[in-house]
Design an enzyme around this catalytic site. Structure first.
Site, PDB file in Angstrom:
ATOM      1  CG  ASP A 147      -1.884   1.174   1.178  1.00  0.00           C
ATOM      2  OD1 ASP A 147      -2.199   1.646   0.075  1.00  0.00           O
ATOM      3  OD2 ASP A 147      -2.313   1.628   2.250  1.00  0.00           O
ATOM      4  CG  ASP A 352      -3.924   4.404  -3.102  1.00  0.00           C
ATOM      5  OD1 ASP A 352      -2.963   4.081  -2.379  1.00  0.00           O
ATOM      6  OD2 ASP A 352      -5.090   4.039  -2.880  1.00  0.00           O
TER       7      ASP A 352
END
Length: 468
Positions: A147, A352
């Protein structure tokens, strides 16, 4: 009859374009089955990734979609959530990231009264890609989500039991079985540094005051435990000593199967920052186009061979170093630049790895949707759903012609999204609109097949097509 040779030529050329996934005048012809190939589950896994490896200190590990055959059985089993469920989680995550990036997050509390700073996205389960690393000495394999939208890494640890932790199929990490594990004491500088984001006070369950970390995600999933150091093995012979991470002893929420999370954000707690002395604060990954292929996660940048990369300036979020922000300058559909005022993109775009769908400012999305629908007018448009409004019914079509979608970034860099895997998700345009006042988010669908290189030392982000 005089026109027959011409007709045969047209048919033959059309066949060639279809067979090869042909590209002509800003459009690509692909078999209709490809519209859902990213969700299908082939029985075999194949590896087609290509890591640029001229840097001998560069370390890479395989990366896989967590619901495909390339993921470890411990996280891949059990079936993939429906598209609607994935999009529900994705919307929650996207909203939370925007709130955090704009400084509008709030601090929540768990049931036990521990004050926990809100972090990451609202639904951690929307994250889709995993890597397997070794933790401890001897090294124990741990499969973790990657992440770029968070910093602190964590795994579930013994003596956590079913009443305090969520079920996972791999054995829990056992600190007592590792010769290199060390908890961080409450008075240590490393613990004091957590006050900016993850500090949750002290715990003295062992008789010694230890540093307690805490994270609460936007959907109220929580992880609380002891801030610790350990040896993290990236691959045989390549290890990160004294890696700081969270040893989770109390988790609550909808976590599912995986062992923890690997934070790749820009703050000091992240793996990227902790290894900056070795790898220069640079890393890259390639997200595979289909579940049945692998990509990679690599620490470090190519030393000299940056051929094939297109670079755009990297910016930090004004609310903190976690997020990676780039400036979008324009969008093209079918080779034609859309008429979007540059000021529309001024808030920036967060890249992201854990968000699925790209969120654009409303003005930009409206222009993209109009152009894309016009180019796809030959196919029936499905009624809009709660999450996506440009989805197509390809039933009865053996092939479909999809327009190219290109993103132009600051500096004149233009990338053509992989077609169709980087444009369509189960037959739907993988973009949505959002607020015009906040930063947008470039989701992982648009990033597929690119090696995305984040290099804070050089102050840029690079895109290399066809890397996996």
């Amino acid at each position: 009859m005089a026109s027959s040779p011409l007709l045969l030529c047209v048919l033959f050329c059309s066949y060639c374009l279809v067979a090869l996934g042909g590209r002509e005048h800003g459009f690509v012809v692909v078999p209709t089955s490809s519209s859902s190939a990213s969700q299908s589950q082939p029985s075999a896994c194949s590896s087609v990734s290509h890591v640029t490896s001229d840097n001998p200190n560069r370390a890479s590990v395989p990366l896989a979609h967590r619901h495909g055959p390339c993921a470890p059985a411990s996280v891949a089993s059990g079936g993939e959530p429906s598209l609607a469920e994935r999009l529900r989680r994705d919307l929650a995550r996207r909203r939370h990231i925007i709130r955090k990036a704009s400084g509008r997050t709030v601090t929540l509390s768990d049931a036990a009264g521990v004050s926990i700073p809100t972090s990451l996205g609202a639904a951690v389960d929307s994250l889709e890609y995993v890597v397997t690393l070794g933790l401890g000495t001897p090294a124990v394999q741990q499969t973790v989500l990657i992440d770029t939208g968070s910093d602190l890494s964590w795994v579930q640890c013994k003596p956590c039991d079913s009443s305090a932790c969520y079920p996972q199929k791999d054995p829990l990490f056992d600190p007592s079985a590792s010769s290199t594990y060390a908890p961080v004491t409450c008075g240590a500088d490393a613990c004091k540094a957590l006050a900016n984001g993850y500090d949750a006070g002290c715990t003295n369950s062992t008789g010694t005051p230890l540093c307690q970390y805490g994270i609460e995600y936007g959907n109220r999933d929580t992880t609380v435990g002891v801030y610790s150091t350990e040896t993290l093995t990236l691959r045989p012979g390549v290890a990160v000593r004294n890696f700081s991470f969270g040893c989770g002893l109390r988790q609550r929420g909808t976590f599912d199967k995986y062992d923890g999370l690997l934070g790749l954000g820009g703050a000091p707690e992240s793996l990227v920052s902790q290894t900056a002395g070795t790898y220069g604060g640079a890393f890259s990954y390639c997200l595979p186009p289909w579940n049945s292929t692998t990509g990679f996660l690599a620490l470090g940048a190519p030393s000299n061979n940056t051929a094939g990369f297109l670079f755009t300036p990297l910016h930090s979020s004004p609310e903190g170093p976690t997020f990676y922000v780039v400036t979008l300058a324009g969008i093209s559909v079918g080779g034609k630049r859309l008429d979007i005022p540059p000021a529309v993109f001024s808030p920036g775009m967060i890249i992201d790895s854990g968000t699925v769908i790209t969120g654009l400012p409303d003005t930009a999305y409206a222009a993209l949707r109009t152009a894309f629908r016009s180019a796809m007018s030959a196919y029936p448009l499905l009624p809009p759903s709660e999450y996506l409004d440009t989805c197509y019914n390809f039933t009865g079509f053996s092939n479909k012609t999809v327009p190219t979608v290109s993103l132009t970034f600051d500096g004149g860099v233009t990338i053509d999204l992989d077609n169709p895997s980087g444009i369509l998700l189960e037959g739907c345009l993988a973009f949505v609109g959002g607020s015009s006042d906040d930063a947008g988010i470039i989701g992982n669908v648009n990033q597929r097949t690119f090696e995305v290189l984040y290099d804070s030392g050089q102050g840029h982000v690079g895109f290399r097509p066809g890397a996996c």
